[in-house]
Design an enzyme around this catalytic site. Structure first.
Site, PDB file in Angstrom:
ATOM      1  N   HIS A  18      98.799  22.152  -0.215  1.00 15.98           N
ATOM      2  CA  HIS A  18      98.077  20.880  -0.061  1.00 15.98           C
ATOM      3  C   HIS A  18      98.369  20.259   1.316  1.00 15.98           C
ATOM      4  O   HIS A  18      97.463  19.764   1.995  1.00 15.98           O
ATOM      5  CB  HIS A  18      98.504  19.885  -1.146  1.00 15.98           C
ATOM      6  CG  HIS A  18      98.131  20.273  -2.540  1.00 15.98           C
ATOM      7  ND1 HIS A  18      99.021  20.256  -3.593  1.00 15.98           N
ATOM      8  CD2 HIS A  18      96.945  20.704  -3.071  1.00 15.98           C
ATOM      9  CE1 HIS A  18      98.410  20.637  -4.709  1.00 15.98           C
ATOM     10  NE2 HIS A  18      97.148  20.921  -4.415  1.00 15.98           N
ATOM     11  N   LYS A  42      97.593  11.566 -20.754  1.00 13.11           N
ATOM     12  CA  LYS A  42      99.035  11.620 -20.977  1.00 13.11           C
ATOM     13  C   LYS A  42      99.862  11.135 -19.780  1.00 13.11           C
ATOM     14  O   LYS A  42     101.063  10.999 -19.876  1.00 13.11           O
ATOM     15  CB  LYS A  42      99.463  13.031 -21.370  1.00 13.11           C
ATOM     16  CG  LYS A  42      99.152  14.104 -20.342  1.00 13.11           C
ATOM     17  CD  LYS A  42      99.508  15.473 -20.911  1.00 13.11           C
ATOM     18  CE  LYS A  42      99.344  16.586 -19.900  1.00 13.11           C
ATOM     19  NZ  LYS A  42      97.988  16.742 -19.370  1.00 13.11           N
ATOM     20  N   ARG A  91      91.327  28.961  -2.366  1.00 15.50           N
ATOM     21  CA  ARG A  91      92.311  30.043  -2.282  1.00 15.50           C
ATOM     22  C   ARG A  91      91.712  31.388  -2.627  1.00 15.50           C
ATOM     23  O   ARG A  91      92.185  32.425  -2.179  1.00 15.50           O
ATOM     24  CB  ARG A  91      93.480  29.759  -3.254  1.00 15.50           C
ATOM     25  CG  ARG A  91      94.370  28.630  -2.816  1.00 15.50           C
ATOM     26  CD  ARG A  91      95.170  28.078  -3.962  1.00 15.50           C
ATOM     27  NE  ARG A  91      94.307  27.407  -4.920  1.00 15.50           N
ATOM     28  CZ  ARG A  91      94.727  26.724  -5.958  1.00 15.50           C
ATOM     29  NH1 ARG A  91      96.006  26.656  -6.226  1.00 15.50           N
ATOM     30  NH2 ARG A  91      93.876  26.122  -6.753  1.00 15.50           N
ATOM     31  N   SER A 128      99.853  24.329  -8.083  1.00 17.12           N
ATOM     32  CA  SER A 128     100.680  23.355  -8.795  1.00 17.12           C
ATOM     33  C   SER A 128     100.998  23.852 -10.193  1.00 17.12           C
ATOM     34  O   SER A 128     102.127  23.679 -10.672  1.00 17.12           O
ATOM     35  CB  SER A 128      99.947  22.012  -8.893  1.00 17.12           C
ATOM     36  OG  SER A 128      99.669  21.512  -7.612  1.00 17.12           O
TER      37      SER A 128
HETATM   38  P1  ADP Z   1      92.481  19.715  -8.910  1.00 16.07           P
HETATM   39  O1  ADP Z   1      93.065  19.418 -10.245  1.00 16.07           O
HETATM   40  O2  ADP Z   1      91.467  18.717  -8.451  1.00 16.07           O
HETATM   41  O3  ADP Z   1      92.034  21.137  -8.688  1.00 16.07           O
HETATM   42  P2  ADP Z   1      94.811  20.293  -7.297  1.00 16.07           P
HETATM   43  O4  ADP Z   1      95.890  19.316  -6.983  1.00 16.07           O
HETATM   44  O5  ADP Z   1      95.193  21.479  -8.084  1.00 16.07           O
HETATM   45  O6  ADP Z   1      93.697  19.410  -7.938  1.00 16.07           O
HETATM   46  O7  ADP Z   1      94.146  20.806  -5.936  1.00 16.07           O
HETATM   47  C1  ADP Z   1      93.500  19.949  -5.038  1.00 16.07           C
HETATM   48  C2  ADP Z   1      92.732  20.759  -4.006  1.00 16.07           C
HETATM   49  O8  ADP Z   1      93.659  21.522  -3.237  1.00 16.07           O
HETATM   50  C3  ADP Z   1      91.768  21.786  -4.592  1.00 16.07           C
HETATM   51  O9  ADP Z   1      90.637  21.866  -3.744  1.00 16.07           O
HETATM   52  C4  ADP Z   1      92.541  23.079  -4.557  1.00 16.07           C
HETATM   53  O10 ADP Z   1      91.675  24.191  -4.485  1.00 16.07           O
HETATM   54  C5  ADP Z   1      93.306  22.891  -3.271  1.00 16.07           C
HETATM   55  N1  ADP Z   1      94.529  23.671  -3.236  1.00 16.07           N
HETATM   56  C6  ADP Z   1      95.487  23.757  -4.173  1.00 16.07           C
HETATM   57  N2  ADP Z   1      96.482  24.567  -3.790  1.00 16.07           N
HETATM   58  C7  ADP Z   1      96.142  25.029  -2.547  1.00 16.07           C
HETATM   59  C8  ADP Z   1      96.739  25.918  -1.607  1.00 16.07           C
HETATM   60  N3  ADP Z   1      97.888  26.541  -1.880  1.00 16.07           N
HETATM   61  N4  ADP Z   1      96.112  26.149  -0.438  1.00 16.07           N
HETATM   62  C9  ADP Z   1      94.922  25.535  -0.180  1.00 16.07           C
HETATM   63  N5  ADP Z   1      94.289  24.690  -1.019  1.00 16.07           N
HETATM   64  C10 ADP Z   1      94.889  24.426  -2.195  1.00 16.07           C
END
Ligand code: ADP
Length: 146
Positions: A18, A42, A91, A128
């Site tokens: 991120h 939650k 990704r 995550s």
């Molecule tokens: P969501 O629940 O909206 O998918 P996330 O927090 O999982 O939220 O991810 C937010 C954004 O960051 C999404 O567009 C996701 O694809 C991107 N993202 C998550 N991990 C990575 C990573 N390792 N590299 C690049 N982009 C990422």
């Protein structure tokens, strides 16, 4: 006009992947708003407060990065803060399918563009959800957090 992008997500937790998206987005925009979306029933105020505070403290010395929580539809938040664009990370093809549909809806509902950045290879497998799972088994995930 100030060019503002919103980077929305759950960020549970906010990972190095991120953080790279935020850094790379700053090449194209004056300001990036990291928008922590709250739609899980939650989630307690306490948990959210912790998540927000951690991300905010990381960027406290950079006036071009803001961290905010939101509970509305993402495009409504984007309009409310006067941003022009949503930024998302991709990704893999799995992300691609989902992001393409979301981008289509963001355009359809509000005329908001979505800019997608491909994850750099070294970050492409960091998610995550995997980190949460590792943590639940007692593994140290600090190498993957900014
Ligand atoms: P969501 O629940 O909206 O998918 P996330 O927090 O999982 O939220 O991810 C937010 C954004 O960051 C999404 O567009 C996701 O694809 C991107 N993202 C998550 N991990 C990575 C990573 N390792 N590299 C690049 N982009 C990422």
């Amino acid at each position: 006009m100030e060019r503002i992008a919103v980077f929305p997500g759950s960020f549970d937790p906010f990972t190095k992947g991120h953080a790279r998206i935020v850094e790379r987005t700053l090449k194209f925009f004056d300001k990036v708003i990291v928008a922590v979306g709250i739609n899980e029933s939650k989630v307690t105020d306490f948990m959210l407060e912790g998540r927000l505070k951690k991300i905010a403290s990381m960027y406290s010395d950079n006036p071009r990065i803001e961290v905010k929580a939101y509970t509305t539809l993402t495009v409504d938040f984007v309009k409310q803060v006067g941003a022009q664009c949503i930024v998302r990370g991709i990704r893999s093809v799995k992300d691609f399918e989902y992001e393409r549909d979301m981008a289509d809806w963001n355009m359809r509902l509000a005329g908001i563009e979505t800019l997608c950045l491909f994850a750099e290879p070294e970050y492409a497998s960091i998610s995550s959800s995997v980190l949460r799972e590792l943590q639940s088994y007692g593994k140290d995930i600090s190498d993957y957090l900014p």
